[in-house]
Scaffold this motif. Structure first.
Motif, short mmCIF file in Angstrom:
data_model
loop_
_atom_site.label_atom_id
_atom_site.label_comp_id
_atom_site.label_asym_id
_atom_site.label_seq_id
_atom_site.Cartn_x
_atom_site.Cartn_y
_atom_site.Cartn_z
N ASP A 144 57.70 38.63 58.59
CA ASP A 144 56.41 39.27 58.92
C ASP A 144 55.55 39.47 57.68
OD1 ASP A 144 57.05 39.42 61.63
OD2 ASP A 144 58.04 41.37 61.39
N GLY A 145 55.74 38.62 56.67
CA GLY A 145 54.99 38.76 55.42
C GLY A 145 53.49 38.68 55.61
N TYR A 146 53.04 37.77 56.50
CA TYR A 146 51.61 37.61 56.72
C TYR A 146 51.00 38.83 57.39
CZ TYR A 146 52.71 32.75 55.70
OH TYR A 146 53.15 31.61 55.10
N SER A 147 51.74 39.39 58.33
CA SER A 147 51.25 40.60 59.01
C SER A 147 51.14 41.76 58.03
CB SER A 147 52.20 40.97 60.16
OG SER A 147 52.25 39.95 61.13
N ILE A 148 52.16 41.91 57.19
CA ILE A 148 52.15 42.99 56.19
C ILE A 148 50.96 42.82 55.25
CG2 ILE A 148 53.40 44.03 54.26
CD1 ILE A 148 56.00 43.17 55.65
N MET A 149 50.73 41.57 54.83
CA MET A 149 49.63 41.31 53.89
C MET A 149 48.28 41.53 54.54
SD MET A 149 49.93 40.58 50.75
CE MET A 149 48.92 40.16 49.34
N SER A 150 48.14 41.15 55.80
CA SER A 150 46.87 41.36 56.51
C SER A 150 46.56 42.84 56.65
CB SER A 150 46.94 40.70 57.90
OG SER A 150 47.06 39.31 57.80
N ILE A 151 47.56 43.62 56.97
CA ILE A 151 47.38 45.07 57.08
C ILE A 151 47.01 45.67 55.73
CG2 ILE A 151 48.58 47.26 57.56
CD1 ILE A 151 50.25 45.72 59.64
N PHE A 152 47.65 45.17 54.67
CA PHE A 152 47.35 45.64 53.32
C PHE A 152 45.89 45.37 52.96
CE2 PHE A 152 46.85 44.46 48.83
CZ PHE A 152 47.22 45.64 48.22
N VAL A 153 45.42 44.15 53.26
CA VAL A 153 44.03 43.78 52.97
C VAL A 153 43.06 44.68 53.72
CG1 VAL A 153 42.28 41.99 53.30
CG2 VAL A 153 44.52 41.38 52.39
N GLU A 154 43.38 44.96 54.99
CA GLU A 154 42.51 45.82 55.81
C GLU A 154 42.50 47.25 55.29
OE1 GLU A 154 41.79 46.98 60.50
OE2 GLU A 154 43.68 46.05 59.87
N ASN A 155 43.68 47.77 54.96
CA ASN A 155 43.76 49.16 54.50
C ASN A 155 43.10 49.37 53.14
OD1 ASN A 155 45.15 49.84 56.81
ND2 ASN A 155 47.18 49.70 55.87
N GLU A 156 43.27 48.40 52.25
CA GLU A 156 42.74 48.54 50.89
C GLU A 156 41.32 48.01 50.75
OE1 GLU A 156 44.20 50.26 48.72
OE2 GLU A 156 46.20 50.43 49.61
N LYS A 157 40.82 47.37 51.83
CA LYS A 157 39.45 46.83 51.83
C LYS A 157 39.22 45.92 50.63
CE LYS A 157 37.46 50.73 54.35
NZ LYS A 157 38.75 51.34 54.70
N ILE A 158 40.10 44.91 50.49
CA ILE A 158 39.95 43.95 49.40
C ILE A 158 38.64 43.20 49.58
CG2 ILE A 158 41.00 41.99 48.20
CD1 ILE A 158 42.73 44.47 48.12
N PRO A 159 37.76 43.16 48.57
CA PRO A 159 36.44 42.54 48.72
C PRO A 159 36.50 41.09 49.16
CG PRO A 159 36.60 43.77 46.66
CD PRO A 159 37.98 43.72 47.23
N ARG A 160 35.58 40.73 50.07
CA ARG A 160 35.36 39.37 50.53
C ARG A 160 36.54 38.75 51.27
NH1 ARG A 160 33.02 40.22 45.89
NH2 ARG A 160 34.89 39.69 44.74
N LEU A 161 37.53 39.55 51.63
CA LEU A 161 38.65 39.02 52.40
C LEU A 161 38.78 39.82 53.68
CD1 LEU A 161 41.28 38.47 49.58
CD2 LEU A 161 39.97 36.74 50.77
N THR A 162 39.01 39.16 54.78
CA THR A 162 39.11 39.82 56.07
C THR A 162 40.56 39.98 56.47
OG1 THR A 162 39.07 37.77 57.33
CG2 THR A 162 36.94 38.72 56.75
#
Length: 265
Positions: A144-162
């Motif tokens: 589930d690495g991709y799911s964990i990473m997607s949630i991380f990006v959403e929570n941390e609001k990494i610029p220009r990445l959805t």
């Protein structure tokens, strides 16, 4: 913009590799030199544009005289005469009215390519990509690495990445076409992480200690590569807090202001 971006990426990689060979591993220094090189390459075009602008500014009273001379005259003969006098004045001093537009058209793809390269340095500099690739590969091997990473990006609001991090989440083989796209997507996220966010990545992947170990092993090197003068780290945005990184936007504003003063519109 693809060919232009690839060419600029090749130039940036050459600059980074040159300084790396001298023992200086700094993205910031490479960006400074890269920008200077591009500016020097565009200097003849900018010089010609500035010269034309200065001449037009100097001749403005002459153009105003022609306009005043034919003011209110709407007959075809007068309009043709006005156009003829204006054209003769332009030809006398080598002024081309389309020159400004042509210069902008030439420079536009260059600056877009410049922006793309600086925003995606790992894609063009293998030595920088190599710092993040082992971590990204470990993330791909995590359940589930991709799911964990997607949630991380959403929570941390990494610029220009959805939150749509990867389109090919079923692939864990980085050597395949789909796997390579997945790998590069994860590297894009990691490259935008400062030291604190990389620590957060390690915590998010606590189920796979390999990720945390690789981050710990490469973090010092990553910080060194992103380090600039006065303790500025390029991966850390200053925001509204006081930090040495605030020097960069201030310096940019001052340079733009001086440019407007030296070359008035």
């Amino acid at each position: 913009m693809g060919p232009v971006t690839k060419l600029l990426g090749f130039i940036f990689n050459a600059i980074y590799t040159f300084f790396n060979g001298m023992g200086v591993e700094s993205i910031a220094l490479s960006i400074v030199i890269f920008t200077i090189v591009i500016r020097l390459a565009l200097f003849p075009i900018n010089l010609k544009t500035t010269r034309s602008s200065k001449i037009q500014q100097f001749l403005r009273p002459e153009f105003n005289k022609i306009t005043k001379k034919y003011k209110g005259k709407k007959d075809q003969e007068s309009m043709l005469a006005q156009q003829q006098e204006t054209r003769e004045l332009q030809e006398k001093y080598g002024i081309k009215m389309t020159q400004g537009c042509l210069t902008s058209i030439i420079q536009f793809p260059v600056f877009i390519g410049l922006y793309n390269v600086i925003q995606n340095i790992p894609a063009y500099v293998p030595k920088v990509k190599a710092l993040y690739q082992p971590i990204a590969e470990a993330i791909m091997r995590t359940t589930d690495g991709y799911s964990i990473m997607s949630i991380f990006v959403e929570n941390e609001k990494i610029p220009r990445l959805t939150t749509k991090l990867v389109e090919f989440a079923t692939s864990t083989d980085a050597s395949s076409g789909e796997g390579l796209k997945s790998l590069n997507s994860i590297i894009d996220v990691l490259y935008r992480c400062n030291s604190l966010l990389l620590d957060s990545v390690a915590k998010a992947f606590s189920s796979n200690s390999e990720v945390g170990n690789l981050i710990a092993a490469n973090q010092e090197k990553i910080s060194q590569v992103n380090h600039f003068i006065f303790g500025i780290n390029l991966s850390e945005a200053p925001g509204f807090k006081l930090s040495p990184a605030i020097i960069i936007p201030i310096a940019s504003f001052v340079c733009q202001l001086l440019s407007m003063i030296v070359v008035p519109m």
